[in-house]
Design an enzyme around this catalytic site. Structure first.
Site: not given
Length: 369
Positions: A139, A224
Protein backbone atom coordinates in the site's frame (compact mmCIF):
# COMPACT_ATOMS: atom_id res chain seq x y z
CA UNK A 1 -29.79 -74.41 -8.26
CA UNK A 2 -28.04 -73.70 -5.00
CA UNK A 3 -24.69 -74.03 -6.73
CA UNK A 4 -25.72 -71.49 -9.42
CA UNK A 5 -26.86 -69.03 -6.74
CA UNK A 6 -23.61 -69.46 -4.88
CA UNK A 7 -21.64 -68.90 -8.09
CA UNK A 8 -23.56 -65.66 -8.86
CA UNK A 9 -23.00 -64.39 -5.33
CA UNK A 10 -19.29 -65.17 -5.59
CA UNK A 11 -18.98 -63.31 -8.92
CA UNK A 12 -20.94 -60.31 -7.60
CA UNK A 13 -18.82 -60.18 -4.47
CA UNK A 14 -15.64 -60.44 -6.52
CA UNK A 15 -16.76 -57.60 -8.80
CA UNK A 16 -17.54 -55.39 -5.80
CA UNK A 17 -14.17 -56.18 -4.25
CA UNK A 18 -12.42 -55.51 -7.54
CA UNK A 19 -14.18 -52.19 -7.97
CA UNK A 20 -13.29 -51.28 -4.41
CA UNK A 21 -9.69 -52.28 -5.02
CA UNK A 22 -9.57 -50.00 -8.08
CA UNK A 23 -11.44 -47.16 -6.40
CA UNK A 24 -9.34 -47.15 -3.23
CA UNK A 25 -6.05 -46.13 -4.84
CA UNK A 26 -7.89 -43.66 -7.09
CA UNK A 27 -9.51 -42.02 -4.05
CA UNK A 28 -6.21 -42.12 -2.24
CA UNK A 29 -4.55 -40.48 -5.23
CA UNK A 30 -7.16 -37.73 -5.32
CA UNK A 31 -6.78 -37.07 -1.60
CA UNK A 32 -3.00 -37.06 -1.93
CA UNK A 33 -3.23 -34.66 -4.87
CA UNK A 34 -5.50 -32.30 -2.94
CA UNK A 35 -3.24 -32.54 0.09
CA UNK A 36 -0.16 -31.85 -2.04
CA UNK A 37 -1.84 -28.74 -3.44
CA UNK A 38 -2.71 -27.55 0.08
CA UNK A 39 0.81 -28.30 1.34
CA UNK A 40 2.49 -26.61 -1.61
CA UNK A 41 4.60 -23.56 -0.80
CA UNK A 42 4.24 -20.83 -3.42
CA UNK A 43 7.41 -19.13 -4.63
CA UNK A 44 7.50 -15.40 -3.92
CA UNK A 45 9.79 -12.90 -5.65
CA UNK A 46 10.34 -9.58 -3.88
CA UNK A 47 10.57 -6.56 -6.17
CA UNK A 48 12.53 -3.89 -4.31
CA UNK A 49 14.93 -4.74 -1.49
CA UNK A 50 14.61 -1.67 0.71
CA UNK A 51 14.09 -1.54 4.46
CA UNK A 52 10.62 -3.12 4.44
CA UNK A 53 11.72 -6.13 2.38
CA UNK A 54 14.96 -6.49 4.31
CA UNK A 55 13.67 -6.13 7.86
CA UNK A 56 10.07 -7.32 7.66
CA UNK A 57 8.95 -9.20 4.56
CA UNK A 58 11.94 -11.50 3.91
CA UNK A 59 12.14 -12.59 7.57
CA UNK A 60 8.36 -13.08 7.59
CA UNK A 61 8.59 -15.40 4.59
CA UNK A 62 10.70 -17.73 6.72
CA UNK A 63 7.75 -18.05 9.14
CA UNK A 64 5.05 -18.74 6.56
CA UNK A 65 3.41 -22.11 6.02
CA UNK A 66 2.52 -21.82 2.34
CA UNK A 67 5.14 -19.44 0.94
CA UNK A 68 8.87 -19.35 0.28
CA UNK A 69 11.32 -16.71 -0.87
CA UNK A 70 12.14 -17.92 -4.37
CA UNK A 71 13.52 -14.82 -6.10
CA UNK A 72 14.47 -11.16 -5.91
CA UNK A 73 14.32 -8.14 -8.21
CA UNK A 74 16.62 -5.23 -7.42
CA UNK A 75 18.15 -2.18 -9.04
CA UNK A 76 21.20 -2.42 -6.77
CA UNK A 77 23.68 -5.06 -8.01
CA UNK A 78 25.55 -5.05 -4.68
CA UNK A 79 22.51 -6.52 -2.95
CA UNK A 80 22.25 -9.52 -5.23
CA UNK A 81 25.01 -11.67 -3.71
CA UNK A 82 24.14 -10.64 -0.16
CA UNK A 83 20.56 -11.84 -0.57
CA UNK A 84 21.56 -14.90 -2.58
CA UNK A 85 23.90 -16.05 0.18
CA UNK A 86 21.53 -15.24 3.03
CA UNK A 87 18.44 -16.90 1.56
CA UNK A 88 20.00 -19.47 -0.78
CA UNK A 89 18.51 -17.88 -3.89
CA UNK A 90 19.80 -19.37 -7.18
CA UNK A 91 21.30 -17.01 -9.74
CA UNK A 92 18.56 -17.81 -12.26
CA UNK A 93 15.97 -16.35 -9.84
CA UNK A 94 17.68 -12.96 -9.51
CA UNK A 95 16.46 -10.14 -11.74
CA UNK A 96 16.88 -6.40 -12.18
CA UNK A 97 14.32 -3.85 -13.33
CA UNK A 98 15.41 -4.12 -16.97
CA UNK A 99 15.27 -7.91 -17.40
CA UNK A 100 12.30 -8.39 -15.05
CA UNK A 101 10.01 -9.58 -17.88
CA UNK A 102 12.08 -12.78 -18.16
CA UNK A 103 10.41 -13.88 -14.93
CA UNK A 104 7.64 -15.18 -17.19
CA UNK A 105 9.86 -18.15 -18.03
CA UNK A 106 10.57 -19.05 -14.40
CA UNK A 107 8.25 -21.70 -12.92
CA UNK A 108 9.90 -21.30 -9.49
CA UNK A 109 8.07 -18.00 -9.02
CA UNK A 110 4.31 -17.94 -8.52
CA UNK A 111 3.82 -14.55 -6.84
CA UNK A 112 5.50 -11.18 -7.27
CA UNK A 113 5.43 -8.96 -4.17
CA UNK A 114 5.86 -5.33 -5.27
CA UNK A 115 7.71 -3.36 -2.56
CA UNK A 116 8.77 -0.27 -4.52
CA UNK A 117 8.12 3.48 -4.25
CA UNK A 118 4.40 4.14 -4.71
CA UNK A 119 4.61 5.51 -8.25
CA UNK A 120 6.32 2.31 -9.46
CA UNK A 121 3.62 -0.06 -8.21
CA UNK A 122 1.55 0.17 -11.36
CA UNK A 123 4.34 -0.56 -13.80
CA UNK A 124 5.59 -3.67 -12.04
CA UNK A 125 2.13 -5.01 -11.20
CA UNK A 126 1.18 -4.84 -14.88
CA UNK A 127 4.49 -6.37 -15.96
CA UNK A 128 4.14 -9.16 -13.41
CA UNK A 129 0.58 -9.95 -14.49
CA UNK A 130 1.61 -10.05 -18.14
CA UNK A 131 4.37 -12.45 -17.12
CA UNK A 132 1.69 -14.75 -15.69
CA UNK A 133 2.39 -14.10 -12.01
CA UNK A 134 0.00 -13.33 -9.18
CA UNK A 135 0.68 -9.98 -7.49
CA UNK A 136 0.77 -8.81 -3.90
CA UNK A 137 1.35 -5.04 -3.93
CA UNK A 138 2.27 -2.85 -1.01
CA UNK A 139 0.00 0.00 0.00
CA UNK A 140 -0.84 2.59 -1.17
CA UNK A 141 -1.82 0.74 -4.31
CA UNK A 142 -0.66 3.59 -6.59
CA UNK A 143 -0.66 7.39 -6.81
CA UNK A 144 -3.82 7.75 -8.90
CA UNK A 145 -7.12 5.97 -9.40
CA UNK A 146 -6.34 5.58 -13.10
CA UNK A 147 -3.14 3.65 -12.34
CA UNK A 148 -5.05 1.44 -9.88
CA UNK A 149 -7.66 0.65 -12.51
CA UNK A 150 -4.94 -0.29 -14.99
CA UNK A 151 -3.45 -2.70 -12.44
CA UNK A 152 -6.82 -4.33 -11.79
CA UNK A 153 -7.53 -4.69 -15.50
CA UNK A 154 -4.09 -6.17 -16.24
CA UNK A 155 -4.51 -8.85 -13.58
CA UNK A 156 -8.04 -9.70 -14.70
CA UNK A 157 -6.92 -9.97 -18.31
CA UNK A 158 -4.06 -12.27 -17.32
CA UNK A 159 -6.36 -14.26 -15.00
CA UNK A 160 -3.99 -13.61 -12.12
CA UNK A 161 -4.90 -12.58 -8.58
CA UNK A 162 -4.11 -9.15 -7.16
CA UNK A 163 -4.00 -8.31 -3.45
CA UNK A 164 -2.94 -5.14 -1.63
CA UNK A 165 -0.69 -5.28 1.43
CA UNK A 166 -3.17 -4.27 4.12
CA UNK A 167 -1.45 -6.36 6.79
CA UNK A 168 -3.57 -5.00 9.66
CA UNK A 169 -6.65 -6.75 8.31
CA UNK A 170 -5.05 -10.08 9.26
CA UNK A 171 -4.10 -9.31 12.86
CA UNK A 172 -6.16 -10.57 15.83
CA UNK A 173 -6.34 -7.04 17.26
CA UNK A 174 -7.86 -5.39 14.19
CA UNK A 175 -10.14 -8.35 13.59
CA UNK A 176 -11.38 -7.93 17.16
CA UNK A 177 -12.12 -4.25 16.52
CA UNK A 178 -14.16 -5.28 13.49
CA UNK A 179 -15.99 -7.98 15.46
CA UNK A 180 -16.90 -5.63 18.30
CA UNK A 181 -18.28 -3.15 15.78
CA UNK A 182 -20.23 -5.69 13.68
CA UNK A 183 -21.72 -7.50 16.67
CA UNK A 184 -22.57 -4.17 18.33
CA UNK A 185 -21.08 -5.36 21.60
CA UNK A 186 -21.29 -1.79 22.92
CA UNK A 187 -24.17 -0.73 20.73
CA UNK A 188 -23.90 1.22 17.49
CA UNK A 189 -20.58 2.92 16.83
CA UNK A 190 -21.08 6.68 16.66
CA UNK A 191 -17.61 8.20 16.46
CA UNK A 192 -14.21 6.95 15.27
CA UNK A 193 -10.85 8.54 15.94
CA UNK A 194 -7.83 7.27 14.02
CA UNK A 195 -4.31 8.66 13.76
CA UNK A 196 -0.88 7.54 12.63
CA UNK A 197 2.31 9.54 12.21
CA UNK A 198 6.02 9.62 12.88
CA UNK A 199 8.94 12.01 12.57
CA UNK A 200 10.56 11.33 9.21
CA UNK A 201 14.33 11.47 9.00
CA UNK A 202 16.51 11.61 5.87
CA UNK A 203 15.37 14.65 3.82
CA UNK A 204 16.63 13.02 0.61
CA UNK A 205 14.57 9.83 0.76
CA UNK A 206 12.04 8.91 -1.90
CA UNK A 207 9.06 9.43 0.44
CA UNK A 208 9.64 13.17 0.23
CA UNK A 209 9.74 13.20 -3.60
CA UNK A 210 6.31 13.75 -5.12
CA UNK A 211 7.23 12.02 -8.38
CA UNK A 212 7.89 8.76 -6.53
CA UNK A 213 5.59 9.01 -3.50
CA UNK A 214 2.56 10.81 -4.95
CA UNK A 215 2.05 12.45 -1.56
CA UNK A 216 3.51 12.59 1.93
CA UNK A 217 2.27 11.43 5.32
CA UNK A 218 -1.26 10.79 4.03
CA UNK A 219 -0.17 8.36 1.30
CA UNK A 220 2.38 6.64 3.50
CA UNK A 221 0.85 6.25 6.98
CA UNK A 222 -2.39 8.21 6.95
CA UNK A 223 -3.80 5.42 4.81
CA UNK A 224 -3.72 3.17 7.90
CA UNK A 225 -6.04 5.54 9.76
CA UNK A 226 -8.26 5.77 6.68
CA UNK A 227 -8.42 1.97 6.42
CA UNK A 228 -9.24 1.60 10.11
CA UNK A 229 -12.11 4.10 9.88
CA UNK A 230 -13.52 2.25 6.90
CA UNK A 231 -13.39 -1.27 8.28
CA UNK A 232 -14.49 -0.35 11.79
CA UNK A 233 -17.50 1.57 10.46
CA UNK A 234 -18.19 -1.07 7.83
CA UNK A 235 -19.22 1.72 5.47
CA UNK A 236 -17.80 4.00 2.81
CA UNK A 237 -17.57 7.76 3.48
CA UNK A 238 -19.93 9.98 1.52
CA UNK A 239 -18.39 13.36 2.43
CA UNK A 240 -15.15 14.63 3.92
CA UNK A 241 -13.34 17.80 4.89
CA UNK A 242 -9.56 18.10 5.22
CA UNK A 243 -6.94 20.67 6.16
CA UNK A 244 -3.16 20.67 5.95
CA UNK A 245 -0.41 22.20 8.06
CA UNK A 246 3.16 22.57 6.83
CA UNK A 247 5.72 23.93 9.31
CA UNK A 248 8.87 22.93 7.40
CA UNK A 249 8.39 24.18 3.86
CA UNK A 250 11.88 23.18 2.80
CA UNK A 251 11.83 19.54 3.86
CA UNK A 252 8.20 19.15 2.81
CA UNK A 253 8.40 21.24 -0.32
CA UNK A 254 6.96 18.50 -2.54
CA UNK A 255 4.70 16.51 -0.20
CA UNK A 256 2.32 16.98 2.73
CA UNK A 257 3.65 17.15 6.27
CA UNK A 258 0.51 17.02 8.47
CA UNK A 259 -3.14 16.51 7.52
CA UNK A 260 -6.33 16.27 9.57
CA UNK A 261 -9.62 15.19 8.01
CA UNK A 262 -13.12 14.20 9.02
CA UNK A 263 -15.40 11.79 7.19
CA UNK A 264 -19.16 11.32 7.33
CA UNK A 265 -20.60 7.85 6.67
CA UNK A 266 -24.13 7.00 5.45
CA UNK A 267 -25.36 5.88 8.89
CA UNK A 268 -24.24 9.14 10.47
CA UNK A 269 -21.00 7.78 11.93
CA UNK A 270 -18.25 10.41 11.97
CA UNK A 271 -14.51 9.68 11.78
CA UNK A 272 -11.83 12.18 12.73
CA UNK A 273 -8.39 11.26 11.43
CA UNK A 274 -4.87 12.69 11.58
CA UNK A 275 -1.51 11.91 10.04
CA UNK A 276 1.91 13.55 10.13
CA UNK A 277 5.59 13.26 9.25
CA UNK A 278 6.48 15.83 11.94
CA UNK A 279 6.09 14.01 15.27
CA UNK A 280 5.61 10.52 16.68
CA UNK A 281 3.15 9.22 19.25
CA UNK A 282 0.14 9.15 16.92
CA UNK A 283 -0.70 5.49 16.57
CA UNK A 284 -4.24 4.55 17.53
CA UNK A 285 -7.84 3.88 16.55
CA UNK A 286 -10.78 4.37 18.91
CA UNK A 287 -14.43 3.58 18.35
CA UNK A 288 -16.95 5.26 20.66
CA UNK A 289 -20.32 3.51 20.81
CA UNK A 290 -23.64 3.98 22.61
CA UNK A 291 -22.70 1.85 25.61
CA UNK A 292 -18.91 1.96 25.69
CA UNK A 293 -15.75 2.15 23.59
CA UNK A 294 -12.93 0.01 22.23
CA UNK A 295 -9.50 0.96 20.95
CA UNK A 296 -6.02 -0.07 19.83
CA UNK A 297 -3.01 1.92 21.03
CA UNK A 298 -0.54 1.28 19.48
CA UNK A 299 -2.62 0.22 16.52
CA UNK A 300 -0.43 0.00 13.40
CA UNK A 301 3.07 -0.98 14.56
CA UNK A 302 4.61 -4.16 13.18
CA UNK A 303 4.39 -5.72 16.65
CA UNK A 304 3.26 -4.98 20.18
CA UNK A 305 -0.32 -3.99 19.43
CA UNK A 306 -2.44 -3.30 22.52
CA UNK A 307 -6.21 -3.31 22.70
CA UNK A 308 -8.65 -2.20 25.35
CA UNK A 309 -12.39 -1.70 25.77
CA UNK A 310 -14.42 0.25 28.31
CA UNK A 311 -14.76 -3.00 30.29
CA UNK A 312 -11.57 -5.01 29.75
CA UNK A 313 -8.16 -5.36 28.16
CA UNK A 314 -7.92 -7.33 24.91
CA UNK A 315 -5.92 -10.49 25.62
CA UNK A 316 -4.91 -11.41 22.08
CA UNK A 317 -1.85 -13.08 20.53
CA UNK A 318 0.85 -11.14 18.73
CA UNK A 319 1.58 -12.43 15.24
CA UNK A 320 3.81 -11.56 12.30
CA UNK A 321 1.52 -9.38 10.18
CA UNK A 322 3.39 -9.99 6.94
CA UNK A 323 3.53 -13.76 7.38
CA UNK A 324 -0.22 -13.78 7.98
CA UNK A 325 -1.05 -11.69 4.90
CA UNK A 326 1.23 -13.73 2.62
CA UNK A 327 -0.10 -17.06 3.85
CA UNK A 328 -3.65 -15.81 3.35
CA UNK A 329 -2.89 -14.75 -0.23
CA UNK A 330 -1.20 -18.08 -0.96
CA UNK A 331 -4.23 -19.89 0.45
CA UNK A 332 -6.54 -17.84 -1.78
CA UNK A 333 -4.48 -18.81 -4.83
CA UNK A 334 -4.21 -22.49 -3.94
CA UNK A 335 -7.88 -22.83 -3.06
CA UNK A 336 -9.12 -20.53 -5.84
CA UNK A 337 -11.00 -18.16 -3.58
CA UNK A 338 -11.11 -14.35 -3.47
CA UNK A 339 -8.89 -12.27 -1.21
CA UNK A 340 -10.48 -9.80 1.19
CA UNK A 341 -7.93 -7.15 0.14
CA UNK A 342 -8.28 -7.08 -3.67
CA UNK A 343 -7.24 -4.30 -6.00
CA UNK A 344 -10.69 -2.76 -5.65
CA UNK A 345 -9.96 -2.19 -1.95
CA UNK A 346 -6.77 -0.34 -2.80
CA UNK A 347 -8.54 1.66 -5.49
CA UNK A 348 -11.15 2.77 -2.98
CA UNK A 349 -8.52 4.16 -0.62
CA UNK A 350 -6.76 6.02 -3.42
CA UNK A 351 -10.07 7.60 -4.48
CA UNK A 352 -10.68 8.80 -0.92
CA UNK A 353 -7.12 10.10 -0.61
CA UNK A 354 -7.64 11.99 -3.87
CA UNK A 355 -10.79 13.54 -2.37
CA UNK A 356 -8.84 14.55 0.76
CA UNK A 357 -6.28 16.40 -1.35
CA UNK A 358 -9.12 17.98 -3.33
CA UNK A 359 -10.76 19.21 -0.13
CA UNK A 360 -7.47 20.80 0.95
CA UNK A 361 -7.11 22.57 -2.40
CA UNK A 362 -10.70 23.83 -2.39
CA UNK A 363 -10.84 24.64 1.31
CA UNK A 364 -14.27 23.08 1.72
CA UNK A 365 -16.02 19.72 2.20
CA UNK A 366 -16.22 17.47 -0.87
CA UNK A 367 -18.41 14.52 -1.79
CA UNK A 368 -16.72 11.14 -2.11
CA UNK A 369 -17.58 9.36 -5.35
Amino acid sequence: MDNEKTRREFISCSLRMGAAAIAAPMASSLVSSAQAQTDRRLGFALVGLGSLSTNQIAPALQKTKQCRLAGIVTGTPAKEQIWADKYNIPRKNIYNYENFNRIADNPDIDVVYVVLPNAMHGEFTVRAARAGKHVLCEKPMEVSAKKCEEMIEACKKAKRRLAIGYRCQFTPHHLEMIRLAREKTFGDVKLIEASFGFRIGDPNQWRLKHELAGGGALMDVGIYALQAARYVSGEEPVELFASETKTDKVKFKEVDESIAWSMRFPSGVMANCDTTYLVGGMNRVLAAAEKGWFQLDPAYSYSGLKGKTSTRDMDLPQIDHFAAEMDDFANCILKDKPTKVPGEEGLRDVKIITAIYESIRRGRPVKVA
